[in-house]
Structure formats: structure tokens, C-alpha cells
Motif scaffolding. Structure first.
Motif, PDB file in Angstrom:
ATOM      1  N   TRP A 488       6.980 -35.638 -75.499  1.00  0.00           N
ATOM      2  CA  TRP A 488       7.439 -35.137 -75.127  1.00  0.00           C
ATOM      3  C   TRP A 488       8.262 -36.509 -74.642  1.00  0.00           C
ATOM      4  CZ3 TRP A 488       8.706 -30.541 -75.408  1.00  0.00           C
ATOM      5  CH2 TRP A 488       7.494 -29.089 -76.132  1.00  0.00           C
ATOM      6  N   LEU A 489       8.163 -37.400 -74.842  1.00  0.00           N
ATOM      7  CA  LEU A 489       9.236 -38.563 -74.625  1.00  0.00           C
ATOM      8  C   LEU A 489      10.244 -38.294 -75.394  1.00  0.00           C
ATOM      9  CD1 LEU A 489       9.265 -41.747 -73.281  1.00  0.00           C
ATOM     10  CD2 LEU A 489       7.866 -42.416 -74.282  1.00  0.00           C
ATOM     11  N   ALA A 490      10.195 -38.514 -76.730  1.00  0.00           N
ATOM     12  CA  ALA A 490      11.910 -39.189 -77.602  1.00  0.00           C
ATOM     13  C   ALA A 490      12.684 -37.845 -77.175  1.00  0.00           C
ATOM     14  CB  ALA A 490      11.143 -38.398 -78.611  1.00  0.00           C
ATOM     15  N   ALA A 491      12.227 -36.445 -76.327  1.00  0.00           N
ATOM     16  CA  ALA A 491      13.060 -35.708 -75.908  1.00  0.00           C
ATOM     17  C   ALA A 491      13.900 -35.911 -74.248  1.00  0.00           C
ATOM     18  CB  ALA A 491      12.911 -34.728 -75.431  1.00  0.00           C
ATOM     19  N   LEU A 492      12.634 -36.272 -73.346  1.00  0.00           N
ATOM     20  CA  LEU A 492      13.452 -37.136 -72.456  1.00  0.00           C
ATOM     21  C   LEU A 492      14.150 -38.286 -72.084  1.00  0.00           C
ATOM     22  CD1 LEU A 492       9.569 -35.985 -70.686  1.00  0.00           C
ATOM     23  CD2 LEU A 492      11.703 -34.743 -70.402  1.00  0.00           C
ATOM     24  N   ASP A 493      13.347 -38.984 -73.252  1.00  0.00           N
ATOM     25  CA  ASP A 493      14.093 -40.204 -73.110  1.00  0.00           C
ATOM     26  C   ASP A 493      15.842 -39.800 -73.754  1.00  0.00           C
ATOM     27  OD1 ASP A 493      15.364 -42.802 -73.715  1.00  0.00           O
ATOM     28  OD2 ASP A 493      14.829 -43.229 -75.549  1.00  0.00           O
ATOM     29  N   ALA A 494      16.044 -39.026 -74.253  1.00  0.00           N
ATOM     30  CA  ALA A 494      17.488 -38.942 -74.842  1.00  0.00           C
ATOM     31  C   ALA A 494      18.246 -37.814 -73.664  1.00  0.00           C
ATOM     32  CB  ALA A 494      17.435 -37.719 -75.970  1.00  0.00           C
ATOM     33  N   LEU A 495      17.774 -36.825 -73.083  1.00  0.00           N
ATOM     34  CA  LEU A 495      17.883 -36.249 -71.702  1.00  0.00           C
ATOM     35  C   LEU A 495      18.740 -37.343 -70.552  1.00  0.00           C
ATOM     36  CD1 LEU A 495      15.529 -33.297 -72.128  1.00  0.00           C
ATOM     37  CD2 LEU A 495      17.835 -32.909 -72.056  1.00  0.00           C
ATOM     38  N   GLY A 496      17.430 -37.959 -70.342  1.00  0.00           N
ATOM     39  CA  GLY A 496      17.964 -39.227 -69.588  1.00  0.00           C
ATOM     40  C   GLY A 496      18.886 -40.045 -69.767  1.00  0.00           C
ATOM     41  N   ILE A 497      19.580 -40.314 -71.334  1.00  0.00           N
ATOM     42  CA  ILE A 497      20.387 -41.083 -71.814  1.00  0.00           C
ATOM     43  C   ILE A 497      21.187 -40.297 -71.001  1.00  0.00           C
ATOM     44  CG2 ILE A 497      21.444 -42.570 -73.371  1.00  0.00           C
ATOM     45  CD1 ILE A 497      18.383 -42.646 -74.382  1.00  0.00           C
ATOM     46  N   GLU A 498      21.693 -38.928 -71.686  1.00  0.00           N
ATOM     47  CA  GLU A 498      23.016 -38.399 -71.119  1.00  0.00           C
ATOM     48  C   GLU A 498      23.312 -37.956 -69.903  1.00  0.00           C
ATOM     49  OE1 GLU A 498      23.995 -33.619 -73.507  1.00  0.00           O
ATOM     50  OE2 GLU A 498      21.907 -34.351 -74.073  1.00  0.00           O
ATOM     51  N   HIS A 499      22.107 -37.368 -69.343  1.00  0.00           N
ATOM     52  CA  HIS A 499      21.828 -36.822 -67.938  1.00  0.00           C
ATOM     53  C   HIS A 499      21.989 -37.794 -66.663  1.00  0.00           C
ATOM     54  CE1 HIS A 499      23.277 -33.241 -69.688  1.00  0.00           C
ATOM     55  NE2 HIS A 499      22.330 -32.950 -70.439  1.00  0.00           N
ATOM     56  N   ASN A 500      22.395 -39.204 -67.376  1.00  0.00           N
ATOM     57  CA  ASN A 500      21.937 -40.350 -66.037  1.00  0.00           C
ATOM     58  C   ASN A 500      20.903 -40.224 -65.467  1.00  0.00           C
ATOM     59  OD1 ASN A 500      24.996 -39.705 -66.556  1.00  0.00           O
ATOM     60  ND2 ASN A 500      24.064 -41.744 -67.026  1.00  0.00           N
ATOM     61  N   PHE A 501      19.801 -39.965 -66.405  1.00  0.00           N
ATOM     62  CA  PHE A 501      18.346 -40.270 -65.265  1.00  0.00           C
ATOM     63  C   PHE A 501      17.137 -41.377 -65.183  1.00  0.00           C
ATOM     64  CE2 PHE A 501      16.748 -36.586 -67.441  1.00  0.00           C
ATOM     65  CZ  PHE A 501      16.217 -36.780 -67.314  1.00  0.00           C
ATOM     66  N   ARG A 502      16.237 -42.424 -64.725  1.00  0.00           N
ATOM     67  CA  ARG A 502      15.998 -43.134 -65.124  1.00  0.00           C
ATOM     68  C   ARG A 502      14.546 -41.952 -65.316  1.00  0.00           C
ATOM     69  NH1 ARG A 502      14.211 -48.404 -62.605  1.00  0.00           N
ATOM     70  NH2 ARG A 502      12.357 -48.867 -63.248  1.00  0.00           N
ATOM     71  N   LEU A 503      13.540 -42.684 -66.344  1.00  0.00           N
ATOM     72  CA  LEU A 503      12.360 -42.185 -66.832  1.00  0.00           C
ATOM     73  C   LEU A 503      11.502 -43.176 -66.912  1.00  0.00           C
ATOM     74  CD1 LEU A 503      10.206 -39.710 -68.048  1.00  0.00           C
ATOM     75  CD2 LEU A 503      11.183 -40.625 -70.504  1.00  0.00           C
ATOM     76  N   ASP A 504      10.672 -43.185 -66.758  1.00  0.00           N
ATOM     77  CA  ASP A 504       8.893 -43.926 -66.411  1.00  0.00           C
ATOM     78  C   ASP A 504       8.062 -43.317 -66.428  1.00  0.00           C
ATOM     79  OD1 ASP A 504      10.299 -46.300 -65.215  1.00  0.00           O
ATOM     80  OD2 ASP A 504      10.473 -45.705 -63.104  1.00  0.00           O
ATOM     81  N   THR A 505       7.219 -44.196 -67.293  1.00  0.00           N
ATOM     82  CA  THR A 505       6.450 -43.295 -67.887  1.00  0.00           C
ATOM     83  C   THR A 505       4.920 -44.173 -67.306  1.00  0.00           C
ATOM     84  OG1 THR A 505       6.278 -45.337 -69.833  1.00  0.00           O
ATOM     85  CG2 THR A 505       7.256 -43.131 -70.384  1.00  0.00           C
ATOM     86  N   TYR A 506       3.506 -43.294 -67.600  1.00  0.00           N
ATOM     87  CA  TYR A 506       2.239 -43.517 -67.498  1.00  0.00           C
ATOM     88  C   TYR A 506       1.324 -42.854 -67.796  1.00  0.00           C
ATOM     89  CZ  TYR A 506       3.708 -46.131 -62.354  1.00  0.00           C
ATOM     90  OH  TYR A 506       4.205 -47.035 -61.763  1.00  0.00           O
ATOM     91  N   LEU A 507       1.656 -43.345 -68.875  1.00  0.00           N
ATOM     92  CA  LEU A 507       0.246 -43.343 -70.110  1.00  0.00           C
ATOM     93  C   LEU A 507      -0.730 -43.456 -70.075  1.00  0.00           C
ATOM     94  CD1 LEU A 507       3.317 -41.858 -71.980  1.00  0.00           C
ATOM     95  CD2 LEU A 507       2.299 -40.499 -71.211  1.00  0.00           C
TER      96      LEU A 507
END
Length: 693
Positions: A488-507
Motif C-alpha cells: 500500500w506504500l505507493a498510494a500512501l506516499d502519494a497521499l502524504g505528498i498531496e495532503h501534507n503528512f509524513r509517512l514512516d515505514t517499519y517493514l
């Protein structure tokens, strides 16, 4: 799997210089019994029998014995004849089986699987297959249509590597000791004992996962060096006949029961592998009195029986043939297992091919009777075929590399031609187009974390975090879990850029985040994931995010019925996060592709002539009617749920392709190309849950 090098007739007594010890027939019988166990357990039980471990130990015994005999005879320490002899015995049958397997692959397997076979063909020819499988994180799986027809060749690679290392070590030791007129045998025994202890210790305490250690030459070396150690000390082992009778009976019973009592796939090559290896060593010691080759015990006489002797003679060829024949049968029949009748057919065909290749390929190359020109022609044909195979494998790899360049453009596909998940909107229409990503390289359409090396691999227990979205934003979401969270990272990354939130990953590969309730124990099968999870939870407690994003369900395992479920350890994790004031957004997992209990790849199915519909899965088999996470999380107000099932499945069917875009890159992971097309809908679900837009 061992091939009987020229030391297969090593006797118990120390030979006179230059003398060749008499043949011990019972040792051929041990080889025959071992190959019988390997084939039977592969075909009908889907388990590791311990037979391969026996072959490795016997290889060490025979080969070191041969080298030791040369060293003690005073003959020239010339490695060239040894390399030539080993190559002449290992390579021709291997090249023949690889050639037939490659040709069969082009006929019965879809073109999307040719790359894997080509890659493993090159690795097998270079005796590198074990490292290839270790690097790709491949478990040694029971046979099914999805398993590689060349998976079994890992042991041939380990054996070939050992032969080269043993040749260097034994001849180097012999050369040094000859200059000082010192005996070779005692010094070599001490050295091999030290190497055995070091390798076994590494196999026992290493932090590498089992999927790595199973193929690791360093972890396997002790099985071979222990056999070599026995070759050094066997002249000094003198047991009375009654003791050898008891030892032989016990060892035979242990060897026959090993596959039933031990899960070798999970336990070998650690200390439990001493069971089959020790049994093989005991049979060598118990078989005949020192200086005698006559089988004078009941066990030795059984092992010297004609059927076992013939199986021993064709053991190498039978090992090479039986696995690709088994996998080929399962692919053609599309069955998860061979069954009684099908298994008998696989065994018979394998025996016939092994007998033919032994009689008409191996034995002519070992004999000195045929005209030299005939042997030269046969060796030349093998060499040319090997070069052609290697070249073909590399050319196909180049073709796939070029095709993979198309993946760079999948993010720019025109939405009117490739709407993907948007096609579920009745207002969106799309005429048929060539499927994207291309089927040949769909397996390479990976999430950003994998491409950025930001997902912890099997060998990494420490948290590995990367930042996506808007790295300067104050609002922070953390994506946690395994590969089904990652896609799901590609979609969340795009949403983070669009809506100004930081996305950190622990995978971490294969590890949904959990809260281990029991103390961490090294021999636990989940210690890798538990250690990683404990460390990640500590970091989340130290720096709580605004939200944790993870998965909420899993597909049910075979035998548990159709549909999906929410594991209890998911709920335990949510409770732990709630206790620390961290809200959770959990998304329902996508459907997995299974047919009659066998997983299949969407690209393989489509390349084999299937359609988006026929390569899909019925919705009722993949998903429960109601998201099971609803009931599982009802007592946790801190958990918000997202169910995107209606962007994977129509009313009755979850297709393999939607909006001209391939949904799956394998049997259960999503293509990044399709995930990108789900971004708008995910944003519509995620915004109200966070209140951020």
C-alpha cells in the motif's frame, strides 16, 4: 546428493602406498537406501527424509578418503586429474537433465516462468544454486506446481564447492607435511575435527534465518567434513562383531525413521542433522571389520542386496531426474500432490531415465574400454551443450532486463486507457489494451520500500525505517508490518505528498507486526519476527505517531475453509497500541489466488492462455461476506477499518485484471501499478478517518 567419486570403494584398512582398497558393497547399499528415502519422501510425503544429508556425509567420506590415499601414497599432488575426474562424473548427467528440463519448460510452463528456470540453470552450471536460493529467501518446499523444477540442485552445488575446497586443503596439508616428513592422517584428522566443530557451531548459533542456513555452504560443511574425519580415523575404530551388529541395526532403524520423526526442513543443518548423518557414519563403521570388506553383519548383508546396490549405482542420476519429473507431472496435471498412482508413475519414469543415463552416459565416461575418440566426442558434446545452455540462460536474462525497463513508465500510463481500479466507477469506460505491467516482468513491479532497500530482510532483526510522503510535515503516520502492508506504500506516499503528512515505514519480509507475549527464545520459529516486533514497538512507544497503518485480515490457510479472518495476534497488537495511546487504521487484505488448494501466479495463468476471469478467484472463496475485522475490533474504539474489497472484486468474482492493469505481481501481492490507481479511493476513505483533509 552425492555422486560416487572414485573413493566410493574406500576400505576400512589403511592401504599400502599406491594400493587401491577393495570395494565395500554395503556402502553402495547405503547410497541406494538414501536415494530411495529421498525419492519416496519427496513424491509422497513432501518432507525432508535426511537422505540428502546422508549423501553429503558419504561424499565427504569418499572424497577425502580418495585424496588422503593419494597423499599417503607419495604420488604427485596434482589437482588436474582429480578435477577432470570429478567434472567428468558430475557434469554430463547434470547437463543432460538441465537440457531436458529447459526444453520441457518451454513446452509446459508459461513464458513468465522461463526466467526463473533460466536463472537457476546458470546457477546450477556454476555450482552456485544453493547461494541463489539462499539469496532469494527460498524455503525448501514440498513439491507442488509452483515450485522450481531445479530446486533440488542446491545439494549438488554444495557438494561441488566442497570438492574444490577439500582438494585445496588436503593437498596443501599433504604438501606441507611431506616437506617435513610428517604423517598426513593425524594432522588432517585434527584439522577436519576443528572445521566440523566450527561449521556445526555456526549452523547452531547463527542469526541467519532457516531459509538461509538450509542452503548455506558454511552451515552444511560439517556434514561433509565429518565424513572426511571418519575417513581419517576409521582404521583405528575397532569394534567386536556383536557391537557392530547392534550399531548397524540401531543406525538402520534411525535412518529409516528420520523423515517421519524430524522436520528436516525446519531443523537441518543444525544439531538435529546429526541423526541421519550419525546413522550413516555408524553404518560405515558397523559394516565390516577393519581390513575386511566381507559383509559379516545382518545390516551389511541387507545393504549389499542387489536392489540397493543397483539403486546405489544410479543414485546420482536418479536424484537429478526425480524432482523435475515430479514437478512436471504436477504442472501438467495441476494437482497439489502426485497421489499413489501418479507417484508410482513418477518413480518408474525417474528410474528408467536414471538407468538409461547411467548406462549410456556416466558409465561410458568412466570406462577405459571405449575408443578415446568416442569419449572425446561425448565430452565435447557435453561441453558444447553446457556452453549453449549457459548462453541461452544469459540471453533470456538480458531479454527480461530490457523488458523491465517498461516498468519505469507504468506511473505515466494514460488514465483513459489504463484506469485500473477506477473502472469500478460506472462512469469510467476503457477499451481493451495490452495489459500493464507486462506479464514477463510483473514480478518486478515492486513497492518503493523494496526498491529503496527499506524493508528488513530475513536476516535483519533490527528496525529499519524510511520516510515517505511529506518529510517536513508535523502530522505523522507509520506504516508497519510485512509485505502485505508494504504494497500500500505507493498510494500512501502519494497521499502524504498531496495532503501534507509524513509517512514512516517499519517493514519486514514475512512479519506482520505483533506484540510477543512470551519471552524471546532463540529456538522459537518466530524469534526473527518477535525480536523485530519488540524493537519496533519500543520505538513507537518512544515516539508515538498520529496513526499506525497496517493490515487487518489474512486469507485462511488450506483446510480452514474459504474466506479470510483476523488473527488474534493482530487484535493483541491493536490493544497494545491502544494502551500507548496510538490509534490504528487497519486495511482488509486483498484476495489471494488459489485453485484447488494450490497457489498460482496471475501472470503465469494469463501467459498460459487464461483470461482476466478464468485467472481470477470466486469472491466467496477469497473473502468472507462481512469483513471479519469488524467483529474482532468492536471493543477497540481506537481502531478504524478500511475495506477496499470492492476495488478488487465484482459481485461474484475477483478478476486478475481490471481497467487493463494486472492486479497481482504474483499469487497474493499487488502490483504497484494497480495500487497507484487505488490512490483516489483510498484517499476518500482515509481523509475522514484522520480528519486531515
Amino acid at each position: 546428493m552425492s555422486v560416487h567419486t572414485s573413493g566410493h570403494d574406500l576400505g576400512s584398512a589403511v592401504p599400502a602406498p599406491g594400493a587401491k582398497p577393495a570395494r565395500r558393497a554395503d556402502l553402495d547399499g547405503v547410497r541406494g537406501l538414501a536415494i530411495a528415502l529421498v525419492v519416496v519422501f519427496h513424491v509422497w510425503f513432501g518432507r525432508v527424509s535426511g537422505g540428502v544429508d546422508v549423501f553429503l556425509a558419504m561424499s565427504g567420506f569418499f572424497f577425502v578418503g580418495t585424496l588422503l590415499r593419494t597423499a599417503e601414497s607419495g604420488a604427485a599432488l596434482d589437482p588436474v586429474p582429480v578435477v577432470r575426474r570429478v567434472g567428468r562424473r558430475l557434469l554430463p548427467p547434470l547437463v543432460l537433465v538441465l537440457t531436458v528440463t529447459v526444453l520441457a519448460t518451454t513446452v509446459i510452463l508459461p513464458s513468465t516462468q522461463w526466467f526463473r528456470v533460466a536463472d537457476e540453470t546458470g546457477a546450477s552450471l556454476l555450482f552456485f544454486q544453493n547461494w541463489h536460493l539462499a539469496r532469494s529467501g527460498s524455503d525448501y518446499l514440498a513439491a507442488d506446481p509452483m515450485v522450481s523444477p531445479l530446486q533440488h540442485l542446491w545439494s549438488i552445488a554444495v557438494q561441488g564447492q566442497f570438492y574444490l575446497a577439500a582438494l585445496v586443503v588436503v593437498f596443501a596439508v599433504a604438501w606441507l607435511l611431506r616437506r617435513r616428513s610428517l604423517p598426513v592422517r593425524p594432522v588432517l584428522a585434527v584439522l577436519l575435527a576443528a572445521l566440523t566443530a566450527a561449521s556445526l557451531t555456526y549452523a547452531t548459533v547463527s542469526e541467519h534465518p532457516q531459509s538461509w542456513l538450509y542452503y548455506d555452504s558454511a552451515a552444511r560443511a560439517w556434514e561433509l567434513t565429518l565424513g572426511g574425519l571418519l575417513a581419517c580415523v576409521v582404521p583405528w575404530l575397532r569394534l567386536p562383531r556383536w557391537a557392530r551388529i547392534a550399531l548397524g541395526v540401531a543406525a538402520l532403524a534411525v535412518l529409516l525413521s528420520c523423515g517421519f520423526l524430524l522436520d528436516g526442513n525446519a531443523l537441518f543443518p543444525g544439531p538435529w542433522a546429526l541423526v541421519p548423518v550419525g546413522a550413516a557414519m555408524a553404518l560405515i563403521v558397523a559394516g565390516a571389520a577393519p581390513g575386511d570388506t566381507t559383509p559379516d553383519t545382518p545390516t551389511a548383508r541387507v545393504l549389499s542386496s542387489r536392489p540397493l546396490l543397483r539403486l546405489g549405482a544410479i543414485a546420482y542420476a536418479l536424484y537429478l531426474w526425480h524432482w523435475p519429473i515430479l514437478i512436471g507431472y504436477l504442472v501438467v496435471r495441476q494437482h497439489p500432490s502426485a497421489g499413489l498412482v501418479g507417484g508410482l508413475g513418477v518413480v518408474v519414469v525417474s528410474l528408467l531415465l536414471a538407468e538409461a543415463s547411467t548406462r549410456w552416459l556416466e558409465e561410458p565416461l568412466r570406462r577405459t574400454e571405449p575408443p578415446r575418440s568416442a569419449r572425446t566426442a561425448l565430452v565435447s558434446a557435453v561441453a558444447v551443450t553446457a556452453v549453449a545452455l549457459f548462453a541461452a540462460a544469459n540471453l533470456w536474462g538480458v531479454h527480461i532486463d530490457r523488458a523491465s525497463q517498461a516498468l519505469a513508465h507504468t506511473a505515466e500510463l494514460p488514465a483513459d486507457l489504463y484506469p485500473g481500479a477506477a473502472v469500478f466507477d460506472p462512469a469510467v469506460q476503457a477499451d481493451p489494451q495490452p495489459i500493464q505491467p507486462p506479464l514477463q516482468v510483473a514480478h518486478l513491479d515492486l513497492p518503493p520500500a523494496t526498491l529503496d532497500n527499506c524493508i528488513a530482510q530475513h536476516t535483519n532483526r533490527s528496525p529499519l525505517t524510511c520516510t515517505y510522503g511529506d518529510p517536513l510535515a508535523t502530522r505523522r503516520m507509520v506504516l508497519v508490518g510485512g509485505s502485505h502492508s508494504e504494497h500500500w506504500l505507493a498510494a500512501l506516499d502519494a497521499l502524504g505528498i498531496e495532503h501534507n503528512f509524513r509517512l514512516d515505514t517499519y517493514l519486514k519480509v514475512g512479519c506482520p507486526l505483533s506484540d510477543p507475549l512470551a519471552p524471546l527464545v532463540e529456538d522459537s520459529p518466530t524469534v526473527e519476527c518477535d525480536t523485530w516486533s519488540t524493537a519496533v514497538l519500543a520505538e513507537l512507544r518512544a515516539d508515538p505517531p498520529d496513526y499506525v497503518f497496517t493490515t487487518s485480515t489474512r486469507t485462511k490457510d488450506e483446510g480452514e475453509g474459504p474466506g479470510d479472518f483476523t488473527p488474534f495476534w493482530y487484535v493483541d497488537l491493536w490493544q497494545t497500541l491502544a494502551d500507548h495511546g496510538i490509534p490504528v487504521i487497519a486495511i482488509r487484505d486483498n484476495p489471494w489466488l488459489f485453485r484447488d488448494g494450490v497457489a498460482y501466479r496471475a501472470a503465469d495463468c494469463l501467459a498460459g492462455g487464461g483470461t482476466a476471469e478464468s485467472c481470477g478467484v470466486p469472491r466467496e472463496e477469497a473473502l468472507d461476506p462481512v469483513d471479519p475485522a469488524i467483529a474482532a475490533s468492536a471493543h477497540l474504539p481506537s481502531v478504524s477499518l478500511i475495506d477496499m474489497s470492492d476495488l478488487f472484486c465484482r459481485q461474484d468474482l475477483c478478476r486478475a485484471v481490471e481497467g487493463n492493469i494486472l492486479i497481482y505481481r504474483d499469487e497474493n501481492h499487488l502490483t504497484t501499478t494497480y495500487v497507484r490507481t487505488m490512490t483516489p479511493e483510498l484517499g476518500e476513505r482515509l481523509g475522514p478517518l484522520t480528519g486531515w483533509w
